[in-house]
Design a protein around this motif. Structure first.
Motif, mmCIF file in Angstrom:
data_model
loop_
_atom_site.group_PDB
_atom_site.id
_atom_site.type_symbol
_atom_site.label_atom_id
_atom_site.label_comp_id
_atom_site.label_asym_id
_atom_site.label_seq_id
_atom_site.Cartn_x
_atom_site.Cartn_y
_atom_site.Cartn_z
ATOM 1 N N TRP A 87 18.709 -17.244 -45.056
ATOM 2 C CA TRP A 87 19.943 -17.622 -44.353
ATOM 3 C C TRP A 87 19.671 -17.938 -42.879
ATOM 4 N N TYR A 88 18.655 -18.729 -42.673
ATOM 5 C CA TYR A 88 18.298 -19.288 -41.351
ATOM 6 C C TYR A 88 17.710 -18.273 -40.375
ATOM 7 N N GLY A 89 17.486 -17.059 -40.844
ATOM 8 C CA GLY A 89 16.831 -16.062 -39.992
ATOM 9 C C GLY A 89 15.695 -15.405 -40.751
ATOM 10 N N PRO A 90 15.062 -14.386 -40.156
ATOM 11 C CA PRO A 90 14.039 -13.637 -40.876
ATOM 12 C C PRO A 90 14.695 -12.721 -41.906
ATOM 13 N N THR A 91 13.903 -12.142 -42.794
ATOM 14 C CA THR A 91 14.456 -11.178 -43.757
ATOM 15 C C THR A 91 14.950 -9.932 -43.000
ATOM 16 N N ALA A 92 15.811 -9.187 -43.659
ATOM 17 C CA ALA A 92 16.373 -7.979 -43.032
ATOM 18 C C ALA A 92 15.266 -6.981 -42.692
ATOM 19 N N ILE A 93 14.273 -6.857 -43.564
ATOM 20 C CA ILE A 93 13.223 -5.862 -43.299
ATOM 21 C C ILE A 93 12.349 -6.284 -42.119
ATOM 22 N N MET A 94 12.090 -7.594 -42.001
ATOM 23 C CA MET A 94 11.330 -8.059 -40.836
ATOM 24 C C MET A 94 12.137 -7.850 -39.552
ATOM 25 N N LYS A 95 13.460 -8.086 -39.625
ATOM 26 C CA LYS A 95 14.283 -7.897 -38.435
ATOM 27 C C LYS A 95 14.303 -6.423 -38.031
ATOM 28 N N ALA A 96 14.370 -5.534 -39.023
ATOM 29 C CA ALA A 96 14.350 -4.096 -38.718
ATOM 30 C C ALA A 96 13.024 -3.729 -38.043
ATOM 31 N N PHE A 97 11.931 -4.316 -38.544
ATOM 32 C CA PHE A 97 10.595 -4.059 -37.984
ATOM 33 C C PHE A 97 10.537 -4.533 -36.520
ATOM 34 N N ILE A 98 11.035 -5.746 -36.281
ATOM 35 C CA ILE A 98 11.014 -6.272 -34.906
ATOM 36 C C ILE A 98 11.924 -5.427 -34.003
ATOM 37 N N ASP A 99 13.074 -5.040 -34.516
ATOM 38 C CA ASP A 99 13.987 -4.226 -33.693
ATOM 39 C C ASP A 99 13.293 -2.955 -33.211
ATOM 40 N N ARG A 100 12.428 -2.418 -34.042
ATOM 41 C CA ARG A 100 11.758 -1.167 -33.670
ATOM 42 C C ARG A 100 10.691 -1.382 -32.591
ATOM 43 N N PHE A 101 10.451 -2.639 -32.196
ATOM 44 C CA PHE A 101 9.558 -2.924 -31.071
ATOM 45 C C PHE A 101 10.218 -2.549 -29.739
ATOM 46 N N VAL A 102 11.446 -2.088 -29.789
ATOM 47 C CA VAL A 102 12.088 -1.498 -28.595
ATOM 48 C C VAL A 102 11.177 -0.408 -28.005
ATOM 49 N N TYR A 103 10.421 0.235 -28.881
ATOM 50 C CA TYR A 103 9.431 1.237 -28.447
ATOM 51 C C TYR A 103 8.555 0.683 -27.313
ATOM 52 N N PHE A 104 8.223 -0.603 -27.405
ATOM 53 C CA PHE A 104 7.316 -1.210 -26.414
ATOM 54 C C PHE A 104 8.054 -1.733 -25.186
ATOM 55 N N ASN A 105 9.343 -1.497 -25.121
ATOM 56 C CA ASN A 105 10.130 -2.083 -24.025
ATOM 57 C C ASN A 105 10.418 -1.095 -22.897
ATOM 58 N N CYS A 106 9.442 -0.248 -22.606
ATOM 59 C CA CYS A 106 9.533 0.614 -21.413
ATOM 60 C C CYS A 106 8.170 0.538 -20.731
ATOM 61 N N PRO A 107 8.102 0.805 -19.428
ATOM 62 C CA PRO A 107 6.835 0.605 -18.707
ATOM 63 C C PRO A 107 5.657 1.371 -19.314
ATOM 64 N N GLU A 108 5.896 2.580 -19.798
ATOM 65 C CA GLU A 108 4.801 3.403 -20.340
ATOM 66 C C GLU A 108 4.211 2.778 -21.608
ATOM 67 N N ASN A 109 5.058 2.191 -22.432
ATOM 68 C CA ASN A 109 4.583 1.661 -23.708
ATOM 69 C C ASN A 109 4.293 0.163 -23.676
ATOM 70 N N ARG A 110 4.836 -0.541 -22.663
ATOM 71 C CA ARG A 110 4.635 -1.995 -22.619
ATOM 72 C C ARG A 110 3.163 -2.346 -22.544
ATOM 73 N N GLU A 111 2.419 -1.564 -21.783
ATOM 74 C CA GLU A 111 1.001 -1.894 -21.616
ATOM 75 C C GLU A 111 0.222 -1.775 -22.927
ATOM 76 N N LYS A 112 0.815 -1.088 -23.919
ATOM 77 C CA LYS A 112 0.138 -0.932 -25.210
ATOM 78 C C LYS A 112 0.208 -2.206 -26.056
ATOM 79 N N ILE A 113 1.065 -3.135 -25.660
ATOM 80 C CA ILE A 113 1.217 -4.363 -26.460
ATOM 81 C C ILE A 113 0.988 -5.635 -25.645
ATOM 82 N N ARG A 114 1.135 -5.519 -24.334
ATOM 83 C CA ARG A 114 0.995 -6.681 -23.448
ATOM 84 C C ARG A 114 -0.345 -7.391 -23.701
ATOM 85 N N GLY A 115 -0.296 -8.719 -23.776
ATOM 86 C CA GLY A 115 -1.529 -9.508 -23.882
ATOM 87 C C GLY A 115 -2.065 -9.693 -25.292
#
Ligand SMILES: Cc1cc2nc3c(=O)[nH]c(=O)nc-3n(C[C@H](O)[C@H](O)[C@H](O)COP(=O)(O)O)c2cc1C
Length: 184
Positions: A87-115
């Motif tokens: 339906w023009y977007g990713p599957t629900a399970i992929m969206k749930a997975f991406i949503d959980r990348f909020v973990y990486f959206n703070c200064p302490e954790n951002r450096e773990k994924i940056r680059g």
């Protein structure tokens, strides 16, 4: 050694998404990369509710399988996201997975994924590539926001049936070459 993690977001095992992600991983392995994959539908990944415990150094309050994936993601150099268009977007399970990348959206954790590098593989039934626009944009914006590098977007239009992408030799070749070039 380069570590590549494939993330398969279709619930259809051995379907088009699975085939495409595996091809990218095959290409990476041909250059000596270490590859691993997660078939998301095998796991319990709940939706993020924005409690932000992960920003306070605490484990995610959801206590589900996603907690075991953070370290896998952190240990990888390249992430290969695969999802069909639903339906023009990713599957629900992929969206749930991406949503959980909020973990990486703070200064302490951002450096773990940056680059880190990222690739997105998207099969879909319609012949018009425009059917994938919203899905592509979700990945482009999210990956960019997280300061990762989206190196390749692999589109596979015109594939509806399970395994139909096996007929698309040029797309399969491109998937393999993407993996090969990334792991070089
Ligand atoms: C619930 C659902 C929604 C879909 N929505 C779309 C869509 O909006 N546009 C499209 O082109 N294909 C759509 N498709 C077709 C899939 O994208 C296509 O069959 C794809 O190849 C499936 O990949 P897979 O084999 O990895 O599951 C949809 C399929 C399902 C099951």
């Amino acid at each position: 050694m380069t570590k590549v993690l494939g993330i398969i977001g279709s619930p259809r095992r051995n379907g088009n998404t699975h085939i495409l992600v595996n091809k990218v991983l095959d290409g990476a392995r041909s250059q000596g990369a270490d590859t691993d994959s997660i078939f998301l539908n095998d796991f319990n990944i709940k939706e993020c509710d924005g409690c932000h415990a992960c920003w306070k150094g605490l484990e995610c309050a959801k206590k589900d399988d996603m907690n075991s994936f953070y370290q896998k993601i952190i240990d990888s150099d390249i992430l290969v996201f695969g999802t069909p268009v639903y339906w023009y977007g990713p599957t629900a399970i992929m969206k749930a997975f991406i949503d959980r990348f909020v973990y990486f959206n703070c200064p302490e954790n951002r450096e773990k994924i940056r680059g880190k590098s990222a690739v997105v593989a998207i099969p879909f039934e319609e012949d018009d590539e425009k059917a994938s626009l919203a899905t592509v944009e979700i990945f482009e914006k999210s990956i960019n926001y997280l300061e990762m590098n989206l190196t390749d977007v692999l589109l596979a239009p015109g594939v509806g049936e399970k395994g139909a992408v096996l007929e698309k030799k040029i797309i399969l070749e491109r998937a393999y070459n993407i993996g090969k070039m990334l792991a070089r």
